[in-house]
Motif scaffolding. Structure first.
Motif, PDB file in Angstrom:
ATOM      1  N   SER A 115       0.780  -1.152  -0.311  1.00 51.96           N
ATOM      2  CA  SER A 115      -0.274  -0.195  -0.201  1.00 51.96           C
ATOM      3  C   SER A 115       1.177   1.714   0.069  1.00 51.96           C
ATOM      4  O   SER A 115       1.945   1.278  -0.355  1.00 51.96           O
ATOM      5  CB  SER A 115      -0.660  -0.183   1.200  1.00 51.96           C
ATOM      6  OG  SER A 115      -2.340   1.360   1.399  1.00 51.96           O
ATOM      7  N   GLU A 130      -0.776   4.364  11.989  1.00 52.81           N
ATOM      8  CA  GLU A 130      -1.725   3.989  11.321  1.00 52.81           C
ATOM      9  C   GLU A 130      -2.579   3.835  11.272  1.00 52.81           C
ATOM     10  O   GLU A 130      -3.869   4.075  10.581  1.00 52.81           O
ATOM     11  CB  GLU A 130      -0.879   2.171  11.258  1.00 52.81           C
ATOM     12  CG  GLU A 130       0.104   2.175  10.229  1.00 52.81           C
ATOM     13  CD  GLU A 130       1.861   1.711  11.790  1.00 52.81           C
ATOM     14  OE1 GLU A 130       1.265   2.882  12.231  1.00 52.81           O
ATOM     15  OE2 GLU A 130       2.478   1.611  11.151  1.00 52.81           O
ATOM     16  N   LYS A 144      -4.463   2.269  -3.803  1.00 53.20           N
ATOM     17  CA  LYS A 144      -4.337   1.347  -2.223  1.00 53.20           C
ATOM     18  C   LYS A 144      -4.599   1.258  -0.993  1.00 53.20           C
ATOM     19  O   LYS A 144      -3.690   0.503  -0.791  1.00 53.20           O
ATOM     20  CB  LYS A 144      -2.802   2.656  -2.210  1.00 53.20           C
ATOM     21  CG  LYS A 144      -1.410   2.963  -3.696  1.00 53.20           C
ATOM     22  CD  LYS A 144      -0.852   0.737  -3.317  1.00 53.20           C
ATOM     23  CE  LYS A 144      -1.561   0.431  -4.785  1.00 53.20           C
ATOM     24  NZ  LYS A 144       0.338  -0.844  -4.358  1.00 53.20           N
ATOM     25  N   GLU A 148      -4.577  -2.007   0.492  1.00 55.32           N
ATOM     26  CA  GLU A 148      -4.708  -3.010   2.061  1.00 55.32           C
ATOM     27  C   GLU A 148      -5.344  -4.043   2.655  1.00 55.32           C
ATOM     28  O   GLU A 148      -5.530  -4.575   3.262  1.00 55.32           O
ATOM     29  CB  GLU A 148      -3.936  -1.288   2.736  1.00 55.32           C
ATOM     30  CG  GLU A 148      -5.110  -0.180   3.041  1.00 55.32           C
ATOM     31  CD  GLU A 148      -4.540   0.354   3.813  1.00 55.32           C
ATOM     32  OE1 GLU A 148      -3.313   0.175   3.796  1.00 55.32           O
ATOM     33  OE2 GLU A 148      -5.037   0.834   4.783  1.00 55.32           O
ATOM     34  N   ALA A 164      -0.245  -5.726   5.204  1.00 55.51           N
ATOM     35  CA  ALA A 164       0.238  -4.977   4.072  1.00 55.51           C
ATOM     36  C   ALA A 164       0.868  -4.212   5.014  1.00 55.51           C
ATOM     37  O   ALA A 164       0.688  -2.783   6.187  1.00 55.51           O
ATOM     38  CB  ALA A 164      -1.320  -4.228   4.143  1.00 55.51           C
ATOM     39  N   ARG A 166       2.222  -0.396   4.616  1.00 55.30           N
ATOM     40  CA  ARG A 166       2.429   1.120   3.557  1.00 55.30           C
ATOM     41  C   ARG A 166       3.689   1.495   3.718  1.00 55.30           C
ATOM     42  O   ARG A 166       4.645   1.910   4.226  1.00 55.30           O
ATOM     43  CB  ARG A 166       1.305   2.387   4.486  1.00 55.30           C
ATOM     44  CG  ARG A 166       0.206   2.132   4.960  1.00 55.30           C
ATOM     45  CD  ARG A 166      -0.705   3.077   5.417  1.00 55.30           C
ATOM     46  NE  ARG A 166      -2.059   2.594   5.629  1.00 55.30           N
ATOM     47  CZ  ARG A 166      -2.821   2.811   6.208  1.00 55.30           C
ATOM     48  NH1 ARG A 166      -2.347   3.722   7.836  1.00 55.30           N
ATOM     49  NH2 ARG A 166      -4.144   2.658   6.632  1.00 55.30           N
ATOM     50  N   PRO A 233      -2.709  -1.724   8.820  1.00 49.54           N
ATOM     51  CA  PRO A 233      -1.629  -1.762   7.790  1.00 49.54           C
ATOM     52  C   PRO A 233      -0.469  -1.492   8.893  1.00 49.54           C
ATOM     53  O   PRO A 233      -0.360  -0.651  10.225  1.00 49.54           O
ATOM     54  CB  PRO A 233      -2.215  -0.610   7.257  1.00 49.54           C
ATOM     55  CG  PRO A 233      -3.386  -0.604   7.586  1.00 49.54           C
ATOM     56  CD  PRO A 233      -3.631  -1.755   8.486  1.00 49.54           C
TER      57      PRO A 233
END
Ligand code: NAD
Length: 307
Positions: A115, A130, A144, A148, A164, A166, A233
């Motif tokens: 992501s 997050e 994106k 995720e 996932a 970022r 994430p």
């Protein structure tokens, strides 16, 4: 370990393929070469399947016997997504769903997806944890977020082990300039080496958490090796903060001469500041260390100079 890298002919994917091969893993790649390059894989002994992740039978065949998947295939770039939102949606959102479904059907144990910090969009928090709210500003960022969230939903709905990440602004050897949607560091290095002014969108105070590709790939490979899963994430960046003006200064120091810049209007969809809270990353991957910007830039510069 047999590892499938989707988008493995791209910038991050080819760096990951090289590191995985160095660690004696068997690497399969599925990539339609829409933005990737076959020659990124020169010198590597990988099984490249030139096909789209949206081609169900090619994907199923690439997934056969695979232990882990790192899903990087996507159409990158905010401006590209504004020019053609549907193409970005197909490759990134539908494509991720296809990969996750394919992994579930093939009995793959573990999937890591890419992501982007762009999901935070209009959220001005600094640094960005997050659990901060997300507000994508572009079709790319929406795609994106879908990437995720599909990965995390497959964990809850089907028990698939997923992680996932970022990514923030990843840079390093293999990231090219010379195309309409190039990223800022390759553009700056390319212009600097040509003796041309460096283009800055906005006033140059825009800042980014630049992350060297080596640290990103080490984290990805450790995640697959240990089959790390997480219900939320995870930012893959180290909480550094460099403005574009500072980036110009760093590059100028490395090259040993001043660099000219030219200012352009700020671009729609671009966020002002992007800086990660890296607490989750550090808790899950305590041994991973960031690469200082000066040394990462120097290795990137060498790659450009060798070409
Ligand atoms: P890249 O464009 O170099 O690599 C993406 C690869 O995916 C390319 O090789 C491309 O040909 C391939 N691809 C695209 N659509 C495909 C499809 N339908 N089927 C098969 N292959 C397809 O980009 P990158 O910088 O290496 O980024 C890798 C991933 O990381 C992407 O998912 C991107 O969104 C994400 N990401 C990157 C950054 C960054 O700073 N580079 C930041 C945030 C997120």
């Amino acid at each position: 370990m047999k590892l499938l890298i989707t988008g493995g002919a791209g910038f991050i994917g080819s760096n990951l393929a090289r590191l995985a091969q160095d660690q004696d893993h068997e690497v399969v790649i599925i990539d339609d070469l829409s933005t990737g390059y076959r020659d990124n894989l020169d010198g590597l002994d990988v099984d490249l399947r030139e096909a789209s992740i949206l081609d169900a039978s090619a994907l199923a065949s690439a997934l056969a016997g695979v232990d882990s998947v790192v899903h990087l295939a996507a159409l990158g770039s905010v401006p590209r997504s504004i020019a053609d939102p549907m193409a970005t949606h197909h490759a990134n959102a539908t494509g991720t769903l296809a990969v996750l479904q394919g992994c579930h059907d093939a009995g793959v144990e573990h999937v890591v997806v890419a992501s982007s910090s762009s999901v935070y969009g209009a959220n001005p928090a600094r640094p960005k944890h997050e659990r901060e709210w997300v507000r994508p500003l572009s079709p790319y960022a929406v795609s994106k977020l879908a990437t995720e969230q599909y990965a995390l939903a497959f964990q809850q709905s089907f028990g698939l082990s997923t992680l996932a990440f970022r990514f923030f602004n990843v840079y390093g050897p293999g990231q090219r300039a010379g195309h309409a949607y190039a990223a800022v560091i390759p553009i700056f290095i390319d212009k600097a080496l040509r003796g041309e002014p460096l283009p800055i969108n906005g006033d140059g105070l825009t800042s980014r958490d630049f992350t060297f590709v080596g640290a990103v790939c080490e984290t990805l490979l450790e995640a697959t090796g240990r089959k790390v899963r997480h219900p939320e994430p995870v930012n893959l960046a180290f909480g550094t903060n460099t403005s574009l003006n500072e980036l110009v200064e760093e590059l100028s120091a490395l090259l040993g001469h001043p660099l000219d810049v030219e200012h352009h209007p700020a671009r729609p969809g671009d966020v002002l500041h992007s800086e990660a809270d890296s607490t989750s990353l550090e808790a899950l991957f305590p041994d991973i260390r960031p690469t200082p910007l000066r040394s990462g830039l120097s290795r990137t510069l060498e790659w450009f100079q060798e070409r």
